[in-house]
Design a protein around this motif. Structure first.
Motif, short mmCIF file in Angstrom:
data_model
loop_
_atom_site.label_atom_id
_atom_site.label_comp_id
_atom_site.label_asym_id
_atom_site.label_seq_id
_atom_site.Cartn_x
_atom_site.Cartn_y
_atom_site.Cartn_z
N VAL A 1 -1.43 -12.68 -24.95
CA VAL A 1 -2.32 -13.00 -26.06
C VAL A 1 -2.02 -14.38 -26.66
CG1 VAL A 1 -2.80 -10.59 -26.65
CG2 VAL A 1 -0.82 -11.71 -27.68
N PRO B 1 -6.34 -6.14 -28.15
CA PRO B 1 -7.11 -7.34 -28.52
C PRO B 1 -6.88 -7.78 -29.96
CG PRO B 1 -8.56 -5.44 -28.34
CD PRO B 1 -7.23 -5.02 -27.79
N ILE C 1 -14.15 -10.65 -30.14
CA ILE C 1 -13.70 -9.46 -29.43
C ILE C 1 -14.93 -8.61 -29.15
CG2 ILE C 1 -12.20 -7.44 -29.45
CD1 ILE C 1 -10.63 -10.03 -29.63
#
Length: 282
Positions: free
Chosen positions: A224, A254, A270
């Motif tokens: 990430v 996410p 997202i």
């Protein structure tokens, strides 16, 4: 509990059709894992679609079960009027015979873009002549139906090449109209990648976030923090993360990507499974 798609099958196709006549913006739907459907001025492009349970079936009863987390967005038999389908590399979640065979069958005239190094493997898996796919390598490009695909080397986990120097793993820069998209395929942030990407002035990047954990027994990807950092460093306008919520053993949160993107002031979205995105936000 299986993650449901926000829209699927016939309803999904109907939603795509609603935007067929939009001449101003392009539209994108997340199909799960690293798969997308791109729509621009009535033209449909499939990117790395995985729309079956082939991996779950293949690894059932092994020490590496591919337990599915999310439902299928669309039956590949329903995907019609596709101009281009692409595969970034030979791993089944990016080159799935059960998805690609019906897509190619149901779309006469389709162009199938792959890394040129993989042509023999692809032909066997997808049951097509080896000369059928359009092969790319890094630094090469092809234009089909108004879309130009540029080959970008990917490191999964390293930038591997065949005996002729052609890349086995690739990403694609996709240019059309005034827009530029980067679909990285599966990759780590190797030295100089940001310098390769920056000159393209990318509007939207589709980047994996599941990271690189050797304990999983599979090749890794950006995590990430790296996905947000690469986008920011390369001057990418907007990011949609992917390669999560497909298999329980190889996923990411996410929300963690969102936190990293906000920390470096990188714009992002997202998407839910089956979710729709429009370039109107750019």
């Amino acid at each position: 509990m299986i993650i449901p798609a926000v829209i699927k099958d016939e309803d999904f196709i109907a939603q795509v059709q609603q935007y067929e006549n939009d001449k101003k913006y392009f539209h994108l739907w997340w199909l799960g894992q690293s798969g997308y459907l791109l729509l621009w001025q009535g033209k449909r492009i499939l990117i790395d679609p995985y729309l079956s349970d082939s991996l779950t079936q293949k690894y059932a009863g092994t020490n590496r079960p591919h337990t599915r987390m999310s439902e299928r967005v669309v039956n590949p038999d329903l995907l019609k009027n596709i101009s281009i389908v692409s595969s970034s590399h030979n791993h089944t979640d990016h080159l799935d015979g059960e998805t690609l065979i019906p897509v190619i069958k149901n779309n006469p005239g389709i162009t199938f873009i792959i890394p040129e190094a993989n042509s023999n493997f692809v032909a066997n898996r997808v049951q097509i002549p080896e000369a059928f796919p359009a092969g790319l390598n890094e630094g090469k490009h092809i234009t089909v139906d108004g879309f130009t695909f540029h080959g970008i080397a990917a490191a999964h986990n390293t930038v591997d090449r065949n005996e002729k120097g052609a890349c086995l793993y690739m990403g694609y820069i996709i240019q059309f109209g005034n827009y530029t998209i980067y679909h990285s395929g599966d990759t780590l942030w190797y030295a100089g990648l940001e310098k390769i990407l920056s000159p393209f002035e990318i509007n939207l990047a589709l980047l994996p976030i599941n990271g690189n954990d050797p304990a999983r027994g599979v090749a890794g990807n950006l995590n990430v923090q790296e996905a947000a950092g690469l986008a920011k460093t390369a001057g990418i306008q907007h990011v949609i993360p992917c390669h999560y919520d497909m298999f329980t053993f190889n996923t990411a949160n996410p929300a963690d990507f969102a936190a990293e993107a906000e920390a470096v002031q990188q714009a992002y979205t997202i998407l839910p499974l089956g979710g729709h995105w429009s370039s109107e936000v750019l």
